[in-house]
Design a protein around this motif. Sequence first.
Motif, PDB file in Angstrom:
ATOM      1  N   UNK A 157      24.394  26.127 -10.471  1.00  0.00           N
ATOM      2  CA  UNK A 157      23.990  27.347  -9.591  1.00  0.00           C
ATOM      3  C   UNK A 157      22.921  28.086 -10.244  1.00  0.00           C
ATOM      4  N   UNK A 158      23.343  28.816 -11.267  1.00  0.00           N
ATOM      5  CA  UNK A 158      22.368  29.754 -12.077  1.00  0.00           C
ATOM      6  C   UNK A 158      21.127  28.987 -12.579  1.00  0.00           C
ATOM      7  N   UNK A 159      20.923  27.782 -12.996  1.00  0.00           N
ATOM      8  CA  UNK A 159      19.983  27.159 -13.706  1.00  0.00           C
ATOM      9  C   UNK A 159      18.888  26.643 -12.351  1.00  0.00           C
ATOM     10  N   UNK A 160      19.755  26.272 -11.134  1.00  0.00           N
ATOM     11  CA  UNK A 160      18.915  26.024 -10.083  1.00  0.00           C
ATOM     12  C   UNK A 160      18.199  27.337  -9.264  1.00  0.00           C
ATOM     13  N   UNK A 161      18.958  28.403  -9.533  1.00  0.00           N
ATOM     14  CA  UNK A 161      18.336  29.557  -8.945  1.00  0.00           C
ATOM     15  C   UNK A 161      17.256  30.228  -9.873  1.00  0.00           C
ATOM     16  N   UNK A 162      17.303  30.079 -11.103  1.00  0.00           N
ATOM     17  CA  UNK A 162      16.466  30.603 -12.147  1.00  0.00           C
ATOM     18  C   UNK A 162      15.293  29.805 -12.081  1.00  0.00           C
ATOM     19  N   UNK A 163      15.481  28.590 -11.901  1.00  0.00           N
ATOM     20  CA  UNK A 163      14.061  27.478 -11.876  1.00  0.00           C
ATOM     21  C   UNK A 163      13.292  28.063 -10.743  1.00  0.00           C
ATOM     22  N   UNK A 164      14.042  28.335  -9.621  1.00  0.00           N
ATOM     23  CA  UNK A 164      13.301  28.709  -8.425  1.00  0.00           C
ATOM     24  C   UNK A 164      12.678  30.052  -8.423  1.00  0.00           C
TER      25      UNK A 164
END
Length: 241
Positions: free
Chosen positions: A124-131
Amino acid sequence: MIVTPSTFMTIEEILVVIAIVAGAAWYFSRRLRSGAETGRPAPKYHPFFVLIHWFVAFAIANLLLRGALIMRYIPNSDPEKVDGLRAHMYAGTLVLVLMLIRLVVRRKTQLPPRATARNRNLDWLAKASHRLLYVLVLGQALSGLTMAVQTGLPDALILGRGTLPEDFWVFSIRSVHYLMSRLLMATIALHLAGAMYHTFILRDGLLRRMSFGRRAMAHETTIEGAHAAGAAQPANAGQRV
């Protein structure tokens, strides 16, 4: 030693040459070893997407370091400031254009399967940080262009008319540009930490997805699943391009 924009540019040119030589050496070494490898290479992004990614990454690093370590300490009355701001404005505009192209390429090309850190919270953190990274890069570029328009930089830097304002901080957009640059630095640091985690802890070869070379066919995952189920496949089913 006082670092000026011209000195910093010389350092950048040296680093670019080193990066090109190192990248070429790595690429050809991979090609030479490919015949001995039995595992399949990880699916990769389209080469054009990879090119834009690394070019934008280098440009953003250049803009953030130049702005934080050099430009903010040069008085607006110094002629060096004009040359530095002109390069900064051109590079920021180029990053904005390339990011918009990147969004189009991302939608129009086949993407690798979503990476996983084998942890729901980390995923979840990776997805949010990419966006967030996309939002911050676009916001940083747009806030910079807005500040350029409000302060009359195009006239002073391109047309040679007028002068630089005595202090950019009297414009509220300067605070926005500064805040977004610091948030962008923090998000990039998180992005790098994630890449290092995949490389040295999980050792899943994630960085190969953002490298040049042969890409896996879009149907390769399906083929692998069929093999696992014991289904027979044609002899050329795993062909790559």
